[in-house]
Design an enzyme around this catalytic site. Structure first.
Site, PDB file in Angstrom:
ATOM      1  CB  CYS A 216       7.800  23.757  12.707  1.00 41.55           C
ATOM      2  SG  CYS A 216       6.346  23.620  13.773  1.00 41.55           S
TER       3      CYS A 216
ATOM      4  CD  GLU B  71       2.765  23.941  12.200  1.00 40.94           C
ATOM      5  OE1 GLU B  71       3.932  24.300  11.908  1.00 40.94           O
ATOM      6  OE2 GLU B  71       2.499  23.009  12.956  1.00 40.94           O
TER       7      GLU B  71
ATOM      8  CD  GLU C 151      12.290  24.842   9.627  1.00 43.16           C
ATOM      9  OE1 GLU C 151      11.567  24.719  10.631  1.00 43.16           O
ATOM     10  OE2 GLU C 151      11.904  24.589   8.473  1.00 43.16           O
TER      11      GLU C 151
ATOM     12  CE  LYS D 282       1.926   9.735   3.043  1.00 41.42           C
ATOM     13  NZ  LYS D 282       2.959  10.027   4.054  1.00 41.42           N
TER      14      LYS D 282
END
Length: 469
Positions: A275, A241, A373, A168
């Site tokens: 990331c 992750e 972040e 997906k």
């Protein structure tokens, strides 16, 4: 209905009764509609994957490797077409999109070289063999920032290990991934690889489904926690992750030109939407201002624009939500009297989610732009006077994905790198993962690893066969 943008279910293209819009972040306009998979379609895709598993898992590793090479070739044959769709739905420059398609195909080959070992365990009066078996049906859920590469690294090991896959993509960038499904239909047996597009409900249906054996997810920490909770009732194996707040520590003997160029690229590639990108820089006071000036100069040379524009270096943020978050961080930082924005700090005067590359000097650890972040084109630079203190501050975060150390003395840099609490630490560069090197995070940056022997074995269950001598 565009035949390129169909689900792949049991080796065939299939539309849906419902559709959702896909926007171009460079124009803020709808440019395509994507089928929205139903629960019934998901059930059929999982059932097809379960049927296909029986034959696929019995093939040799060599046979599966050959099939993955065919899949890679099928993707390469569509490189230009997929890359152009990727630019329109994700926003990155065309050169980066072409590179992503090419590297995704390459990963399907590079990650299926080494077979897992079968070993004899010693120290026992019996003959004990340790081997590894595929798990079954893998549910893979991928994000919008680097959709093809992050899909390929899950597909490669899952299929090579002998599993089948239901994938997906993010509803923000579904189309290029649906085109991977199209490429797979001529390369893989029916049911081995299925791709369905949809929203958050589809992701939840996958993680809760009793016939999914393993989940592989890349995305935010918050979503990762929700997936872990959703998978718990059926005890699915899970790899997560997740996000990072990656520090770059510059030592007092670093080559400033090389460090500034490497850090800038590591922070602003893909408009900072990676990331493992540099999220904060720690620089000693003795070289602080020269480093800030170099970063500022590089930022001022960047051409920001539509990914199809000639010579563009950086595209827009991918979506309105992320754009608003980053602009909020910028405005909050601007209002802090301690901070000094040396360049950028504004949106471009045009349609699209464009933000000028932003350098924040005199940043402090308690600022939100440092603690969180950012996932956008903004880079805070912090001072330090004591290296031990800089390492402590760099580690003072809930994240632990990546980091880097910059020095003219490689041995000294490696000593510092060893003290950073992160899954990957680079010396004198930042960004880049290798198919043979396990990748993942400490702390809340994830669970498990992708790539390398560890990554492959995470898609398999260890099995001991024990018999008398």
């Amino acid at each position: 209905m565009d035949e390129r943008f169909l689900h792949t279910i049991d080796g065939r293209g299939e539309g849906s009764e419902r559709f959702f819009a896909v926007n171009n972040p460079a124009t803020e306009e709808i440019f395509a509609h994507c089928p929205d998979a139903s629960p019934e379609q998901l059930d059929r895709a999982i059932a097809a994957a379960r049927r296909a598993f029986a034959g696929w898992s019995r093939l040799t590793f060599a046979d599966r490797r050959e099939a993955l090479h065919r899949f890679a070739d099928s993707i390469r044959a569509r490189t230009d077409e997929i890359a152009h769709v990727l630019v329109r739905e994700q926003g990155k420059p065309l050169a980066e999109a072409l590179d992503e398609v090419t590297r995704s195909a390459g990963l399907l080959e590079a990650m299926c070289k080494d077979e897992p070992p079968v070993t004899t365990l010693s120290g026992t009066p019996r003959h004990v063999m340790l081997g590894y078996k595929p798990m079954g049906v893998v549910g893979a859920i991928t994000p919008w920032n680097v959709p093809l590469l992050l899909a390929a690294r899950k597909i490669a090991h899952a299929l090579f290990a002998g599993n089948t896959v239901v994938l997906k993509p993010s509803p923000l960038t579904p189309l290029s991934t649906l085109m991977l499904g199209l490429a797979s239909r001529e390369a893989l047996p029916a049911g081995v690889f299925n791709v369905l597009a949809g929203g958050n409900d589809l992701g939840r249906w996958i993680t809760e489904h009793e016939d999914i054996d393993r989940i592989a997810f890349t995305g935010s920490v918050a979503t990762g926690k929700a997936i872990l909770a959703s998978a718990a009732p059926t005890l699915k194996r899970v790899t997560l992750e997740l996000g990072g707040n990656d520090p770059a520590i510059v030592l007092d003997d670093a080559d400033l030109d090389e460090a500034a160029a490497g850090i800038f690229r590591g922070a602003f590639l893909n408009a900072g939407q990676i990331c493992m990108a540099v999220k904060r820089v720690y620089a000693p006071s003795a070289i602080y201002e020269p480093l800030v000036q170099r970063l500022t100069d590089i930022a001022n040379r960047q051409k920001v624009g539509d990914g199809f524009e000639e010579g563009v270096d950086m595209g827009p943020l991918q979506n309105r939500t992320q754009f608003d978050k980053v602009m909020g961080l910028i405005e909050e930082t601007r209002s802090d009297p301690r901070a000094r924005i040396t360049t950028g700090g504004h949106r471009l005067n045009r349609s699209g989610y464009f933000i000028a590359p932003t350098i924040v000097a005199e940043a402090e650890d308690d600022m939100r732009v440092v603690r969180e972040e950012q996932f956008g084109p903004i880079l805070p630079v912090l001072r330090y006077d004591d290296l031990d203190d800089a390492v402590r501050r760099a580690n003072q975060t809930k994240y632990g994905l990546c980091g880097s150390v910059w020095s003219s003395n490689v041995e000294r840099a490696e000593t510092v790198a060893d003290r950073i609490e992160a899954g990957t630490v680079w010396v004198n560069f930042h960004l880049g993962s290798l198919p043979f090197a396990p990748f993942g995070g400490f702390k809340q940056s994830g669970i498990g690893r992708e790539f390398g022997d560890i990554g492959l074995l995470s898609y398999m269950e260890p099995q001991v066969i024990n018999r008398p001598l």
